[in-house]
Design a protein around this motif. Structure first.
Motif, PDB file in Angstrom:
ATOM      1  N   ILE A 188      -4.475 -38.006 -25.223  1.00  0.00           N
ATOM      2  CA  ILE A 188      -3.140 -38.822 -25.054  1.00  0.00           C
ATOM      3  C   ILE A 188      -3.010 -39.366 -23.889  1.00  0.00           C
ATOM      4  N   ASP A 189      -2.936 -38.142 -22.887  1.00  0.00           N
ATOM      5  CA  ASP A 189      -3.118 -38.748 -21.405  1.00  0.00           C
ATOM      6  C   ASP A 189      -4.152 -39.472 -20.824  1.00  0.00           C
ATOM      7  N   ALA A 190      -5.273 -38.995 -21.189  1.00  0.00           N
ATOM      8  CA  ALA A 190      -6.573 -39.963 -20.892  1.00  0.00           C
ATOM      9  C   ALA A 190      -6.234 -41.279 -21.373  1.00  0.00           C
ATOM     10  N   LEU A 191      -5.767 -41.660 -22.673  1.00  0.00           N
ATOM     11  CA  LEU A 191      -5.673 -43.129 -23.121  1.00  0.00           C
ATOM     12  C   LEU A 191      -4.681 -43.483 -22.410  1.00  0.00           C
ATOM     13  N   GLU A 192      -3.398 -43.074 -21.839  1.00  0.00           N
ATOM     14  CA  GLU A 192      -2.337 -43.355 -21.146  1.00  0.00           C
ATOM     15  C   GLU A 192      -2.878 -43.823 -19.886  1.00  0.00           C
ATOM     16  N   TRP A 193      -3.494 -43.121 -19.264  1.00  0.00           N
ATOM     17  CA  TRP A 193      -4.245 -43.377 -18.063  1.00  0.00           C
ATOM     18  C   TRP A 193      -5.132 -44.676 -17.990  1.00  0.00           C
ATOM     19  N   GLN A 194      -5.888 -44.615 -18.934  1.00  0.00           N
ATOM     20  CA  GLN A 194      -6.877 -45.856 -19.277  1.00  0.00           C
ATOM     21  C   GLN A 194      -5.920 -47.087 -19.471  1.00  0.00           C
ATOM     22  N   ILE A 195      -4.904 -46.857 -20.301  1.00  0.00           N
ATOM     23  CA  ILE A 195      -4.114 -48.184 -20.494  1.00  0.00           C
ATOM     24  C   ILE A 195      -3.531 -48.545 -19.430  1.00  0.00           C
ATOM     25  N   ASN A 196      -2.943 -47.622 -18.617  1.00  0.00           N
ATOM     26  CA  ASN A 196      -2.470 -48.060 -17.233  1.00  0.00           C
ATOM     27  C   ASN A 196      -3.333 -48.700 -16.455  1.00  0.00           C
ATOM     28  N   SER A 197      -4.685 -48.242 -16.417  1.00  0.00           N
ATOM     29  CA  SER A 197      -5.681 -48.959 -15.332  1.00  0.00           C
ATOM     30  C   SER A 197      -5.863 -50.567 -16.014  1.00  0.00           C
ATOM     31  N   PHE A 198      -5.981 -50.730 -17.559  1.00  0.00           N
ATOM     32  CA  PHE A 198      -6.260 -51.894 -17.890  1.00  0.00           C
ATOM     33  C   PHE A 198      -4.885 -52.781 -17.576  1.00  0.00           C
ATOM     34  N   ARG A 199      -3.739 -52.457 -17.698  1.00  0.00           N
ATOM     35  CA  ARG A 199      -2.645 -53.219 -17.244  1.00  0.00           C
ATOM     36  C   ARG A 199      -2.881 -53.669 -15.993  1.00  0.00           C
ATOM     37  N   GLU A 200      -2.812 -52.739 -14.821  1.00  0.00           N
ATOM     38  CA  GLU A 200      -3.155 -53.129 -13.707  1.00  0.00           C
ATOM     39  C   GLU A 200      -4.422 -54.016 -13.291  1.00  0.00           C
ATOM     40  N   ARG A 201      -5.229 -53.871 -14.126  1.00  0.00           N
ATOM     41  CA  ARG A 201      -6.601 -54.756 -13.710  1.00  0.00           C
ATOM     42  C   ARG A 201      -6.614 -56.055 -14.467  1.00  0.00           C
ATOM     43  N   THR A 202      -6.180 -56.145 -15.723  1.00  0.00           N
ATOM     44  CA  THR A 202      -6.242 -57.358 -16.380  1.00  0.00           C
ATOM     45  C   THR A 202      -4.805 -58.056 -16.681  1.00  0.00           C
ATOM     46  N   LEU A 240     -14.239 -45.517 -28.190  1.00  0.00           N
ATOM     47  CA  LEU A 240     -14.166 -46.516 -28.946  1.00  0.00           C
ATOM     48  C   LEU A 240     -13.015 -47.535 -28.402  1.00  0.00           C
ATOM     49  N   PHE A 241     -11.895 -46.768 -27.719  1.00  0.00           N
ATOM     50  CA  PHE A 241     -10.977 -47.620 -27.109  1.00  0.00           C
ATOM     51  C   PHE A 241     -11.526 -48.314 -25.609  1.00  0.00           C
ATOM     52  N   GLN A 242     -12.362 -47.752 -25.132  1.00  0.00           N
ATOM     53  CA  GLN A 242     -12.842 -48.405 -23.743  1.00  0.00           C
ATOM     54  C   GLN A 242     -13.803 -49.750 -24.417  1.00  0.00           C
ATOM     55  N   GLU A 243     -14.743 -49.483 -25.624  1.00  0.00           N
ATOM     56  CA  GLU A 243     -15.471 -50.759 -25.888  1.00  0.00           C
ATOM     57  C   GLU A 243     -14.700 -51.801 -26.286  1.00  0.00           C
ATOM     58  N   ALA A 244     -13.697 -51.464 -27.259  1.00  0.00           N
ATOM     59  CA  ALA A 244     -12.715 -52.429 -27.831  1.00  0.00           C
ATOM     60  C   ALA A 244     -11.884 -52.949 -26.599  1.00  0.00           C
ATOM     61  N   MET A 245     -11.216 -52.476 -25.486  1.00  0.00           N
ATOM     62  CA  MET A 245     -10.555 -53.172 -24.675  1.00  0.00           C
ATOM     63  C   MET A 245     -11.557 -53.928 -23.677  1.00  0.00           C
ATOM     64  N   ASN A 246     -12.638 -53.472 -23.490  1.00  0.00           N
ATOM     65  CA  ASN A 246     -13.806 -54.451 -22.690  1.00  0.00           C
ATOM     66  C   ASN A 246     -14.183 -55.661 -23.562  1.00  0.00           C
ATOM     67  N   LEU A 294     -20.274 -53.831 -30.807  1.00  0.00           N
ATOM     68  CA  LEU A 294     -20.063 -53.626 -31.931  1.00  0.00           C
ATOM     69  C   LEU A 294     -20.916 -52.700 -32.832  1.00  0.00           C
ATOM     70  N   LEU A 295     -22.014 -53.061 -32.567  1.00  0.00           N
ATOM     71  CA  LEU A 295     -23.291 -52.053 -33.201  1.00  0.00           C
ATOM     72  C   LEU A 295     -23.018 -50.508 -32.867  1.00  0.00           C
ATOM     73  N   GLY A 296     -22.726 -50.567 -31.515  1.00  0.00           N
ATOM     74  CA  GLY A 296     -22.481 -48.995 -30.940  1.00  0.00           C
ATOM     75  C   GLY A 296     -21.165 -48.326 -31.346  1.00  0.00           C
ATOM     76  N   MET A 297     -20.243 -49.117 -31.684  1.00  0.00           N
ATOM     77  CA  MET A 297     -18.886 -48.968 -32.165  1.00  0.00           C
ATOM     78  C   MET A 297     -19.213 -48.256 -33.683  1.00  0.00           C
ATOM     79  N   ARG A 298     -19.944 -49.088 -34.605  1.00  0.00           N
ATOM     80  CA  ARG A 298     -20.114 -48.837 -36.078  1.00  0.00           C
ATOM     81  C   ARG A 298     -21.213 -47.507 -35.934  1.00  0.00           C
ATOM     82  N   GLU A 299     -22.154 -47.332 -35.183  1.00  0.00           N
ATOM     83  CA  GLU A 299     -22.965 -46.221 -35.241  1.00  0.00           C
ATOM     84  C   GLU A 299     -22.198 -45.016 -34.811  1.00  0.00           C
TER      85      GLU A 299
END
Length: 619
Positions: free
Chosen positions: A487-501, A527-533, A579-584
């Motif tokens: 949860i904390d790792a996702l929130e840190w990553q979400i904040n990073s995406f907010r600031e960057r994008t 999966l979160f990182q790939e989807a956000m990218n 997407l292939l990587g996410m499926r696998e």
């Protein structure tokens, strides 16, 4: 006085009796002979001489042994001596052998006496009984054969009364084998037949035999009897009326046959047919029986469903060749069947009644019907799904190869990027730090103010180096994921995406204290990182909604944006490596991933990951 007058009258009418006898004997078609005590012929008529192929005068004076073979001589000698000794006439019937033929003769031997009453000769008169003897012999032989046939035929032969066929006048010994009763016992009381019938059949059968007697018509029935041991015996009873030349009923001639084995076989056959029919209809594969020409003899419900044949459709209007997409397939199949007698898993493209097609396999055997004509018994299996899976498997393997190549490329690029950063950033910073140390060594005795300024510069370089190392480590694997959890790792990553994008990102997690295994936590984070990218690079979205929920046995992770919306072609493209990587990744954990897009309304990635038993025990 009257007797003498009578004899005188005969002599007056016939003349000399001797002359009369000789005239009669000479012309009669019968055997006449006179033999003296020495067994020599003293007289024989022409008919007798003709049988011996001799003239009468040649035979006179001949001894019997000169005229007849030994087997005949012994019999004649014995009979003649009996008459000579007893003085009583004797009749016997024997087989006599003459040249070229044998005759059955009935011989009457009469003693002849002289004036003193002494027996001087024997008169023999014989009649040919060969024809009668032949008829009697044939009749006896016929009767013997008939009795043998009746008594050995595999059934009970009987003769029934004209008034009541159940009342028997005769029954063959086979009744003992069939029911355990002797013929005498069975004939003693005809009602024993009724007693041996099953109760439910008595009235029907008694009525039947009375009706047959009344109308003089055949009585034919199948029914059960109980034998002496109390066992049930199935019999086939057929009796036919026998009438005289005026049509009057004389009796019924009948036969009872044990059909217990046949009934048992019929019962077993019915059970076998029922099991076969159940199996025939229960199997999920299509089963069909056809002629070589393509006429359908039988097919099961699965086959009807397979080809879309209506339940009420007549099989006579169907033709097997119409169900082949390629007629050549059937010709090849027929040739193989004739050569080998079977085919196994022969792949064919079939056509349904609505015109659509499907891929199937045919396994069949060649057999002959009751008239020796070839019939084909086949099992058809729909392999459309298997074919689709094979295509998907080949596609998947191709995608995996492409993905593997892509991952190797990414890995090399990542190595190159890290190497460049280490070289460009860390290398430069460490070089500058080393140069400052060299300067500091040369100016160690300079004023403190100069030394302090240089130490400050060196401290800044060292801080930058540490920061660079930290960034590299975070990019490779966030420390928050290991130390503070998903949860904390996702929130840190979400904040990073907010600031960057500058994206508006809405975030919802339930429950807050989500406990997952290290493997599942890492999977969701990647999966979160790939989807956000993907959203950042392709979606042109302004808002992203992220939901993470856990229930009893799985975790649901959904990412939805309001961008352009991904297309089916993009989803299925073998070059969509992200997407292939996410499926696998999801498939490797036994999960499910669904990606769907709607033009102008965005894209949704929905992921379900099963939880281990340990994860399920923690809320």
């Amino acid at each position: 006085m009257k007797k003498k007058n009578c004899e005188a009258g005969v002599r007056d009418s016939l003349g000399d009796p001797g002359a009369f006898f000789q005239a009669w004997a000479e012309t009669a078609p019968e055997i006449f002979f006179i033999i003296d005590q020495n067994l020599r012929l003293t007289y024989t008529n022409p008919f007798t001489a003709g049988l011996l192929n001799k003239k009468p005068h040649y035979l006179v004076g001949k001894h019997l042994k000169e005229l007849f073979p030994p087997e005949d001589l012994a019999i004649q000698r014995r009979n003649l001596k009996r008459v000579f000794h007893s003085g009583v006439s004797h009749y016997h019937e024997d087989l006599f052998h003459f040249p070229g033929q044998a005759l059955w003769l009935g011989v009457r031997l009469v003693p002849l006496r002289d004036s003193r009453g002494k027996i001087t000769a024997v008169l023999g008169v014989a009649r040919d009984n060969t024809a009668r003897k032949f008829l009697e012999t044939n009749l006896e032989e016929s009767e013997r054969k008939y009795r043998s046939l009746v008594e050995n035929i595999p059934g009970v032969v009987y003769i029934g009364s004209a008034k009541n066929p159940g009342e028997l006048l005769y029954v063959s010994p086979r009744i003992q084998d069939l029911l355990g009763f002797s013929p005498e016992e069975w004939l003693a009381d005809w009602k024993i037949w009724l007693e041996r019938l099953q109760a439910k059949d008595r009235h029907r059968l008694y009525k039947g035999i009375k009706g047959a007697a009344k109308t003089a018509t055949p009585f034919i029935q199948e029914y059960c009897l109980t034998n002496r041991k109390g066992e049930t015996v199935w019999v086939y009873d057929q009796a036919y009326p026998v009438k005289d030349e005026r049509g009057k009923l004389l009796y019924f001639q009948g036969m009872v046959i044990d059909i217990s084995r046949r009934k048992k076989a019929e019962e077993n056959l019915a059970k076998t047919e029922e099991r076969y029919r159940t199996l025939f209809e229960a199997t999920e594969d299509g089963v069909v029986i056809t002629t070589e020409e393509g006429r359908i003899l039988a097919l099961n419900q699965a086959c009807r469903r397979l080809f879309g044949i209506p339940q009420r459709a007549s099989l006579k209007k169907l033709s097997v060749p119409d169900f082949y997409v390629n007629p050549q397939d059937r010709q090849t199949y027929i040739r193989t069947m004739k050569r080998k007698g079977f085919v196994s898993n022969y792949e064919i493209a079939y056509r349904k009644t609505d015109g659509s097609s499907f891929a199937g396999t045919l396994t069949a055997t060649l057999q002959n019907d009751s008239e020796g004509r070839p019939i084909f018994m086949g099992i058809i299996r729909d392999i459309t799904q298997r074919k689709r899976q094979e295509i998907e498997l080949r596609q998947s393997r191709r995608e995996l190869r492409n993905l593997s190549e892509h991952l190797h490329t990414l890995l090399e690029e990542e190595k190159k990027r890290i190497s460049r950063r280490i070289h460009d950033e860390l290398g430069q910073q460490l070089t500058a730090f080393k140069m400052d140390l060299y300067w500091l060594n040369r100016h160690f005795f300079d004023p403190p103010s100069l030394l302090s300024e240089k130490v400050g510069s060196m401290s800044q370089i060292l801080d930058n180096t540490i920061h660079t190392v930290q960034n590299l480590c975070e990019e490779l694997r966030p420390a928050l994921l290991d130390n503070l959890g998903l949860i904390d790792a996702l929130e840190w990553q979400i904040n990073s995406f907010r600031e960057r994008t500058g994206l508006e990102i809405l975030w919802n997690v339930s429950p807050r204290n989500l406990n997952l295994s290290q493997e599942n936590a890492t999977l969701i984070f990647r999966l979160f990182q790939e989807a956000m990218n993907n959203i950042f690079l392709h979606a042109r979205a302004s808002r992203v909604i992220i939901t993470l929920k856990k229930n009893a046995n799985l975790v649901k992770f959904t990412i939805r944006d309001n961008g352009l919306g991904i297309t089916e072609a993009q989803i299925n493209s073998p070059r969509s490596f992200g997407l292939l990587g996410m499926r696998e990744r999801v498939d490797a954990r036994g999960g499910q991933i669904k990606i769907r897009g709607l033009a102008g309304k965005g894209t949704e990635v929905a992921i379900k990951i099963p939880l281990s038993k340990k994860e399920q025990r923690h809320d």
